[in-house]
Design a protein around this motif. Structure first.
Motif, mmCIF file in Angstrom:
data_model
loop_
_atom_site.group_PDB
_atom_site.id
_atom_site.type_symbol
_atom_site.label_atom_id
_atom_site.label_comp_id
_atom_site.label_asym_id
_atom_site.label_seq_id
_atom_site.Cartn_x
_atom_site.Cartn_y
_atom_site.Cartn_z
ATOM 1 N N ALA A 274 0.828 -1.203 0.000
ATOM 2 C CA ALA A 274 0.000 0.000 0.000
ATOM 3 C C ALA A 274 0.862 1.252 0.000
ATOM 4 N N ALA A 275 1.886 1.282 0.852
ATOM 5 C CA ALA A 275 2.768 2.445 0.894
ATOM 6 C C ALA A 275 3.569 2.553 -0.396
ATOM 7 N N GLY A 276 4.048 1.408 -0.894
ATOM 8 C CA GLY A 276 4.795 1.418 -2.144
ATOM 9 C C GLY A 276 3.954 1.902 -3.305
ATOM 10 N N MET A 277 2.666 1.495 -3.337
ATOM 11 C CA MET A 277 1.766 1.938 -4.395
ATOM 12 C C MET A 277 1.575 3.451 -4.354
ATOM 13 N N ALA A 278 1.449 4.025 -3.144
ATOM 14 C CA ALA A 278 1.272 5.473 -3.015
ATOM 15 C C ALA A 278 2.491 6.215 -3.558
ATOM 16 N N ASP A 279 3.685 5.739 -3.196
ATOM 17 C CA ASP A 279 4.912 6.378 -3.689
ATOM 18 C C ASP A 279 5.037 6.224 -5.202
ATOM 19 N N TYR A 280 4.722 5.040 -5.697
ATOM 20 C CA TYR A 280 4.829 4.732 -7.124
ATOM 21 C C TYR A 280 3.886 5.611 -7.936
ATOM 22 N N GLN A 281 2.659 5.722 -7.469
ATOM 23 C CA GLN A 281 1.674 6.528 -8.191
ATOM 24 C C GLN A 281 2.033 8.006 -8.162
ATOM 25 N N ALA A 282 2.528 8.501 -7.020
ATOM 26 C CA ALA A 282 2.893 9.913 -6.921
ATOM 27 C C ALA A 282 4.021 10.247 -7.893
ATOM 28 N N PHE A 283 5.007 9.365 -7.986
ATOM 29 C CA PHE A 283 6.130 9.602 -8.870
ATOM 30 C C PHE A 283 5.694 9.556 -10.337
ATOM 31 N N ASN A 284 4.940 8.516 -10.690
ATOM 32 C CA ASN A 284 4.533 8.373 -12.083
ATOM 33 C C ASN A 284 3.538 9.450 -12.507
ATOM 34 N N GLN A 285 2.659 9.845 -11.610
ATOM 35 C CA GLN A 285 1.723 10.911 -11.957
ATOM 36 C C GLN A 285 2.446 12.213 -12.228
ATOM 37 N N CYS A 286 3.471 12.511 -11.420
ATOM 38 C CA CYS A 286 4.253 13.730 -11.650
ATOM 39 C C CYS A 286 4.955 13.668 -13.002
ATOM 40 N N LEU A 287 5.550 12.522 -13.309
ATOM 41 C CA LEU A 287 6.244 12.381 -14.586
ATOM 42 C C LEU A 287 5.279 12.540 -15.762
ATOM 43 N N ILE B 130 11.494 16.019 -8.330
ATOM 44 C CA ILE B 130 12.589 15.472 -7.535
ATOM 45 C C ILE B 130 12.115 14.963 -6.178
ATOM 46 N N GLU B 131 11.151 15.631 -5.555
ATOM 47 C CA GLU B 131 10.673 15.159 -4.256
ATOM 48 C C GLU B 131 9.947 13.819 -4.410
ATOM 49 N N GLN B 132 9.198 13.661 -5.488
ATOM 50 C CA GLN B 132 8.521 12.383 -5.735
ATOM 51 C C GLN B 132 9.545 11.288 -6.063
ATOM 52 N N TYR B 133 10.634 11.688 -6.722
ATOM 53 C CA TYR B 133 11.715 10.743 -7.003
ATOM 54 C C TYR B 133 12.326 10.233 -5.695
ATOM 55 N N TYR B 134 12.665 11.169 -4.801
ATOM 56 C CA TYR B 134 13.212 10.770 -3.510
ATOM 57 C C TYR B 134 12.191 9.963 -2.715
ATOM 58 N N GLY B 135 10.902 10.264 -2.913
ATOM 59 C CA GLY B 135 9.851 9.527 -2.227
ATOM 60 C C GLY B 135 9.731 8.095 -2.692
ATOM 61 N N CYS B 136 10.322 7.803 -3.838
ATOM 62 C CA CYS B 136 10.320 6.437 -4.356
ATOM 63 C C CYS B 136 11.635 5.726 -4.046
ATOM 64 N N PHE B 137 12.747 6.418 -4.290
ATOM 65 C CA PHE B 137 14.066 5.792 -4.185
ATOM 66 C C PHE B 137 14.729 6.198 -2.867
ATOM 67 N N TRP B 138 14.292 5.555 -1.789
ATOM 68 C CA TRP B 138 14.831 5.872 -0.474
ATOM 69 C C TRP B 138 15.199 4.588 0.248
ATOM 70 N N GLY B 139 15.936 4.732 1.340
ATOM 71 C CA GLY B 139 16.321 3.583 2.156
ATOM 72 C C GLY B 139 16.254 3.949 3.622
ATOM 73 N N CYS B 140 16.619 3.018 4.464
ATOM 74 C CA CYS B 140 16.522 3.214 5.910
ATOM 75 C C CYS B 140 17.874 3.193 6.608
ATOM 76 N N THR B 141 18.964 3.168 5.850
ATOM 77 C CA THR B 141 20.277 3.121 6.494
ATOM 78 C C THR B 141 20.638 4.455 7.124
ATOM 79 N N TYR B 142 20.378 5.550 6.409
ATOM 80 C CA TYR B 142 20.724 6.882 6.894
ATOM 81 C C TYR B 142 19.432 7.664 7.109
#
Length: 469
Positions: A73-86, A108-120
């Motif tokens: 569900a969270a991944g879908m929200a990020d995916y849709q936000a990024f693709n809709q912006c594009l 760019i914010e939607q890009y970061y909202g998709c391609f993120w991690g939890c290390t830092y």
């Protein structure tokens, strides 16, 4: 070093992907930052990585659909936000260059909202990761190791961390258009460095502060930690443990030094002499040094004679720092005067043993630094010297098995006795190579202090000590 306190936080950051957009001046909380819970299958990033492995053709379409079916569900929200912006902003792009320029400018914010991690988790953590990335290895010129490392830092950081650092970079780039010049001249590069450094502490200070993990150490602690460092890793660790004010105060010392000592025209030896002169009592940077030393300094009660004996017995920086922490401010200043005199009289480029011999000669009777040593040994600092003569000190000291015992012996001795015993040790060290195997060194030392040995005179002076305290 040419710029002892400057870190990557104050320089144009090599961040791999640099969208270069102006995200405004409000560094407030970013809405919609996803909770940092690793989702290696259903996240937006995981799905893009999955689709990147799909083959071409009909089989590829089915593969892409399967990847998309994995979205949480969270991944879908990020995916849709990024693709809709594009789709909304970048559908008209006809080349890769246009597409990526559009992405960087608008999504760019939607890009970061998709391609993120939890290390830092924070912007400061991201900067620390980037700072620790190694330079490219000349032995493997085809591998861009630093860029790969920097890219991994960004990709393994939370969206909030990435957006925070991007805003700091964008603010500074907007404040410094000279930094956008391709293939700059040396003058333009210098102008960029100066502008970037100024902007991080003025126009864009709020952004960079939000991206910095400050420690709590004062400038006095930073000075004592930083000065013995012989690597960037050591220096960065000292800086990381220090407060914002401590870093600024130490930077002001170095700024003063470089204002007074021209590294372009002076030889290395001349520059070091100039720098040492500027930070000592009466030097041009004394005010800045005093301000640094006053920040976070906790003065002890030990006088310089006690500090000398404690410091000289140390084998590591932690021990030395503990000795300094236990000493009065005056004791530290007197000991520094001894070291400054030694450095002024003994070329640091000498072979190690030659430098040690020079330093020992400088601090002994008749040496160039005798007056500074005498001032240190005579320092009362609220502590009264003992009454034991050097013969009694010798017998007490030689029977000790630890530093506490040795220090007690020294505390019970007169200033003269301590000086005479130091003369013996100095002579022994000058005649017996410290790199000898332990037993060979002991044999050498015993031969030196016995009748006919190189240090017989100093040993006899100690044993015959009858001077008043």
């Amino acid at each position: 070093t040419d710029n002892p306190v400057q870190t990557d936080e104050g320089q144009p950051t090599d961040q791999g992907t640099d969208p270069g957009t102006d995200l405004g001046t409000d560094p407030g909380t970013d809405p919609g930052v996803p909770a940092c819970v690793d989702d290696p299958i259903g996240s937006c990033k995981a799905v893009y990585e999955c689709m990147g492995e799909c083959p071409d053709g009909t089989a590829g379409q089915a593969c892409v659909q399967q990847c998309q079916n994995n979205l949480s569900a969270a991944g879908m929200a990020d995916y849709q936000a990024f693709n809709q912006c594009l789709q909304t902003q970048c559908a008209g792009a006809t080349t890769n260059e246009e597409f990526y320029a559009c992405l960087e400018a608008n999504c760019i914010e939607q890009y970061y909202g998709c391609f993120w991690g939890c290390t830092y988790l924070t912007c400061g953590d991201l900067i620390n990761c980037i700072t620790s990335c190694p330079d490219d290895n000349p032995a493997t010129p085809t591998v861009d190791e630093r860029s790969q490392c920097v890219g991994n830092c960004w990709g393994e950081s939370t969206a909030e961390a990435q957006i925070g650092l991007q805003r700091a970079i964008d603010c500074t780039q907007n404040a410094c258009p000279v930094c956008a010049i391709q293939n700059p001249t040396q003058q333009q590069a210098d102008e960029c460095d100066t502008c970037w450094g100024n902007a991080t502490s003025t126009t864009c200070e709020t952004y960079w502060d939000a991206c910095t993990n400050y420690g709590t150490g004062g400038c006095a602690q930073l000075w004592n930690c930083y000065m013995p460092c012989d690597s960037n890793e050591c220096a960065q660790a000292c800086i990381a443990a220090s407060s914002k004010n401590a870093r600024a105060l130490l930077q002001s010392v170095f700024d003063c030094i470089y204002d007074l000592c021209d590294s372009e025209t002076l030889s290395e030896e001349e520059w070091l002499a100039c720098a040492n002169g500027s930070i000592n009592a009466g030097g041009g940077c004394e005010t800045q040094v005093d301000a640094c030393m006053a920040d976070g300094a906790v003065a002890g009660t030990d006088p310089c004679g006690t500090l000398w004996n404690c410091y000289m017995a140390c084998q590591d920086q932690t021990c030395a720092q503990n000795c300094l922490n236990s000493a009065t401010a005056n004791a530290r200043s007197l000991l520094q005067a001894v070291f400054t005199c030694i450095n002024a009289n003994c070329d640091e480029n000498l072979p190690e043993q030659d430098w040690i011999n020079c330093a020992n000669a400088a601090i002994n009777q008749g040496g160039a630094c005798q007056s500074q040593v005498d001032a240190c040994m005579a320092d009362g600092g609220g502590t009264t010297a003992g009454t034991d003569k050097c013969g009694a000190l010798w017998n007490c000291y030689m029977a000790c098995q630890d530093q506490t015992c040795a220090q007690t012996c020294l505390n019970n001795a007169t200033v003269t006795a301590r000086g005479l015993l130091q003369d013996v040790f100095t002579c022994v060290n000058a005649n017996c190579d410290e790199n000898l195997p332990e037993q060979d060194w002991i044999n050498c030392a015993n031969a030196a202090i016995n009748a006919g040995g190189a240090c017989e005179t100093q040993t006899n002076a100690c044993m015959n000590d009858a001077a008043a305290s």
